[in-house]
Design an enzyme around this catalytic site. Structure first.
Site, PDB file in Angstrom:
ATOM      1  NE  ARG A  89       2.435  13.286 -53.551  1.00 12.64           N
ATOM      2  CZ  ARG A  89       3.767  13.734 -52.813  1.00 12.64           C
ATOM      3  NH1 ARG A  89       4.467  14.630 -53.226  1.00 12.64           N
ATOM      4  NH2 ARG A  89       4.129  12.860 -52.046  1.00 12.64           N
ATOM      5  CG  ASP A 121       7.844  16.980 -44.997  1.00 11.69           C
ATOM      6  OD1 ASP A 121       8.806  16.920 -45.938  1.00 11.69           O
ATOM      7  OD2 ASP A 121       7.032  15.653 -44.694  1.00 11.69           O
ATOM      8  CE  LYS A 167       2.530  13.062 -48.667  1.00  6.01           C
ATOM      9  NZ  LYS A 167       3.850  12.516 -48.116  1.00  6.01           N
ATOM     10  CG  ASN A 168       4.882  12.431 -43.914  1.00  6.57           C
ATOM     11  OD1 ASN A 168       4.659  12.179 -45.100  1.00  6.57           O
ATOM     12  ND2 ASN A 168       5.388  13.411 -43.572  1.00  6.57           N
ATOM     13  NE  ARG A 223      11.887  11.228 -50.623  1.00  4.26           N
ATOM     14  CZ  ARG A 223      10.813  11.967 -50.697  1.00  4.26           C
ATOM     15  NH1 ARG A 223      10.349  12.369 -51.429  1.00  4.26           N
ATOM     16  NH2 ARG A 223      10.357  12.023 -49.514  1.00  4.26           N
ATOM     17  CB  CYS A 270      10.857  12.639 -55.950  1.00  2.00           C
ATOM     18  SG  CYS A 270      11.376  13.114 -54.470  1.00  2.00           S
TER      19      CYS A 270
HETATM   20  C1  UD1 Z   1      11.276  12.229 -45.262  1.00  2.00           C
HETATM   21  C2  UD1 Z   1      11.730  12.932 -43.974  1.00  2.00           C
HETATM   22  C3  UD1 Z   1      10.243  12.517 -42.993  1.00  2.00           C
HETATM   23  C4  UD1 Z   1       9.441  13.068 -44.085  1.00  2.00           C
HETATM   24  C5  UD1 Z   1       9.061  12.456 -45.362  1.00  2.00           C
HETATM   25  C6  UD1 Z   1       8.164  13.127 -46.353  1.00  2.00           C
HETATM   26  C7  UD1 Z   1      13.687  13.090 -42.563  1.00  2.00           C
HETATM   27  C8  UD1 Z   1      14.701  12.530 -41.607  1.00  2.00           C
HETATM   28  N1  UD1 Z   1      12.807  12.382 -43.277  1.00  2.00           N
HETATM   29  O1  UD1 Z   1      11.404  10.795 -45.163  1.00  2.00           O
HETATM   30  O2  UD1 Z   1      10.460  13.274 -41.999  1.00  2.00           O
HETATM   31  O3  UD1 Z   1       8.030  12.796 -43.556  1.00  2.00           O
HETATM   32  O4  UD1 Z   1      10.601  12.605 -46.082  1.00  2.00           O
HETATM   33  O5  UD1 Z   1       8.251  14.007 -46.797  1.00  2.00           O
HETATM   34  O6  UD1 Z   1      13.213  14.348 -42.113  1.00  2.00           O
HETATM   35  N2  UD1 Z   1      18.613   8.311 -47.646  1.00  2.00           N
HETATM   36  C9  UD1 Z   1      19.554   7.607 -48.011  1.00  2.00           C
HETATM   37  N3  UD1 Z   1      19.392   6.375 -48.485  1.00  2.00           N
HETATM   38  C10 UD1 Z   1      18.412   5.692 -48.008  1.00  2.00           C
HETATM   39  C11 UD1 Z   1      17.206   6.318 -47.546  1.00  2.00           C
HETATM   40  C12 UD1 Z   1      17.415   7.795 -47.148  1.00  2.00           C
HETATM   41  O7  UD1 Z   1      20.756   8.179 -48.361  1.00  2.00           O
HETATM   42  O8  UD1 Z   1      18.042   4.525 -48.292  1.00  2.00           O
HETATM   43  C13 UD1 Z   1      18.749   9.790 -47.217  1.00  2.00           C
HETATM   44  C14 UD1 Z   1      17.916  10.644 -48.372  1.00  2.00           C
HETATM   45  O9  UD1 Z   1      18.693  10.958 -49.552  1.00  2.00           O
HETATM   46  C15 UD1 Z   1      17.725  12.002 -47.490  1.00  2.00           C
HETATM   47  C16 UD1 Z   1      17.811  11.461 -46.133  1.00  2.00           C
HETATM   48  O10 UD1 Z   1      18.664  10.094 -46.005  1.00  2.00           O
HETATM   49  O11 UD1 Z   1      18.933  12.842 -47.799  1.00  2.00           O
HETATM   50  C17 UD1 Z   1      16.238  11.403 -45.444  1.00  2.00           C
HETATM   51  O12 UD1 Z   1      15.784  10.217 -45.618  1.00  2.00           O
HETATM   52  P1  UD1 Z   1      14.530   9.620 -45.138  1.00  2.00           P
HETATM   53  O13 UD1 Z   1      14.261   9.778 -43.909  1.00  2.00           O
HETATM   54  O14 UD1 Z   1      14.725   8.009 -45.658  1.00  2.00           O
HETATM   55  O15 UD1 Z   1      13.138  10.283 -46.310  1.00  2.00           O
HETATM   56  P2  UD1 Z   1      11.989   9.883 -46.145  1.00  2.00           P
HETATM   57  O16 UD1 Z   1      11.844   8.305 -45.462  1.00  2.00           O
HETATM   58  O17 UD1 Z   1      11.501  10.101 -47.497  1.00  2.00           O
END
Ligand code: UD1
Length: 417
Positions: free
Chosen positions: A398, A306, A22-23, A121, A116
């Protein structure tokens, strides 16, 4: 609203093939928009998030069809640069279309992703990197207007946290930007490499994916490509957990064991036997699962956030007390209140969960709070005595392709109604 009914206690045995990730499929589908050509993506799981991606691509004016596990995108024509609020709300991760749409159109309007089920996020890292690449961002009525007036240009970017989403958006924007981009402290997740592999097969020049420094040499134009999505390591972990809590023995085919080192280690620590043979993994449960040393979610190759709820559900049945520390998301333990309905002993405070393992769980009526939390409830119900009902299963849909059918193949007494 449909729900899942599970009569717990059946020992899972047998073999299934694991779905595409999915990711990975979501960023790769976003990337097809950048190609301006016909792309064929194989091993796409059937998920509501994939359906949403198809809707977004069509909404941009491109052609998009899903037949079985293959999605074909024709992005020669593209007429819009907007991702409307309803589609953005259906799937927060649609933010990954941002880099692709700006790369293709020079601008993108997206509704602000907001929070979310897992807490806030933010996308500040995505936006700040794009600004360095020539994008002006303004916010109006909950929409982000991103415009690269002079076109996108390469930049030297340092991420203060190796965000998966930000790394993907930067790669997408940089692929056809003028000049070279370097991402320092980039995310190293296998899904990043899958995206880079797809883009490279479409003519991009991306080097170093899988390491913390990624270099992207901007090319003028991409072309069409055919690609197969990598296997889903989190879905694999989920099925391993289902076998572990039912005293079972299952073989998972179409997995990438090198992507699953921390997950395999967790199951070994719990007392499971794991056997790897090429692209398959067999897991056999011990007589009684045992506690594990503190597990901490971390960026890859650390333990995936995850897989946290999945591990925690397993620990509810392990002998002894275990601790799980969630380091990535602020609000990821909501599902533990639902797990308690099965008699699980879990206490949470801030980012720490303490699990006192029980010899058995009892059936419960419960509701999914989020995707992986929902998977944790399925795991608990498979082990519990009696018939459990799991509601709000749209969360599970999802991310899991035919979880009910797969578990039934493995011998579970499960139905959707
Ligand atoms: C995250 C997971 C990813 C997983 C996906 C789906 C990690 C590092 N990331 O990815 O493995 O596949 O969820 O569930 O494990 N953040 C900020 N500012 C930003 C972007 C992120 O502060 O602009 C912070 C977020 O609040 C969070 C962390 O960084 O605490 C992880 O974020 P990120 O890796 O960007 O999340 P996803 O891409 O959703």
């Amino acid at each position: 609203m449909s729900e899942i009914l599970i009569k717990g206690g059946n020992r899972l045995t047998g073999k299934i093939s694991v779905q595409g990730a999915k990711n990975s499929v979501l960023p790769v589908l976003a990337a097809t928009v950048l190609c301006g050509d016909r792309c064929v993506i194989h091993n796409c799981p059937t998920l509501s998030d994939v359906e949403t991606s198809v809707k977004i691509i069509r909404n941009l004016g491109c052609g998009c069809e899903k037949t079985g596990n293959t999605v074909t995108v024709d992005s020669r024509e593209i007429t819009s640069f907007e991702i409307p609020d309803d589609l953005m709300r259906e799937m927060r991760s649609s933010v990954v279309f941002l880099g692709a749409v700006i790369g293709r159109m020079g601008k993108a309007y997206i509704s602000s992703p907001g929070g979310c089920e897992l807490g806030p996020r933010p996308i500040d890292l995505h936006l700040s990197a794009l600004k360095h690449m020539g994008v002006t961002v303004t916010e109006e009525h909950g929409y982000l207007h991103c415009t690269a007036e002079q076109g996108l240009h390469g930049a030297e970017i340092h991420l203060t946290f190796p965000s998966v989403g930000a790394t993907e958006n930067i790669i997408l924007a940089a692929a056809t930007a003028k000049g070279n981009t370097t991402i320092h402290n980039a995310a190293k997740e296998p899904e990043i490499s899958d995206l880079a592999d797809f883009l490279n097969s479409a003519g991009a020049r991306i080097y170093g994916s899988g390491s913390d420094t990624i270099q992207i040499y901007g090319v003028e134009k991409l072309h069409g490509a055919e690609h197969a999505i990598i296997p889903d390591r989190i879905a694999a972990a989920t099925y391993m957990a289902c076998a572990a809590v039912t005293g079972g023995k299952i073989t998972l085919e179409n997995v990438m064991p090198p992507h699953m080192v921390s997950i395999l280690w967790f199951f070994k620590e719990c007392g499971c036997e794991t056997e790897i043979s090429g692209k398959s993994v067999t897991v056999s449960a011990p007589e009684r699962l045992c506690r594990v040393p503190t597990v901490r979610s971390l960026v890859y190759p650390g333990f995936p956030t995850d897989a946290g709820p999945i591990a925690l559900a397993v620990l509810c049945l392990a002998e002894g007390t275990s601790v799980f520390v969630e380091n990535i998301f602020e609000n990821r333990f909501r599902y533990t209140d639902e797990l308690k309905r099965f008699g699980a002993q879990v206490k949470t405070q801030g980012k720490i969960a303490v699990v006192e393992g029980r010899p058995a769980l009892s059936a419960a009526d419960c509701a999914c709070t989020d995707l992986r939390g929902g998977a944790a409830l399925v795991i608990a119900a498979l082990a519990a005595d009696g018939v459990s009902t799991i509601k709000e299963i749209h969360h599970i849909e999802r991310g899991y392709d035919d979880i009910v059918g797969n578990l039934r193949t493995l011998g579970a007494d499960i139905q959707e109604q």
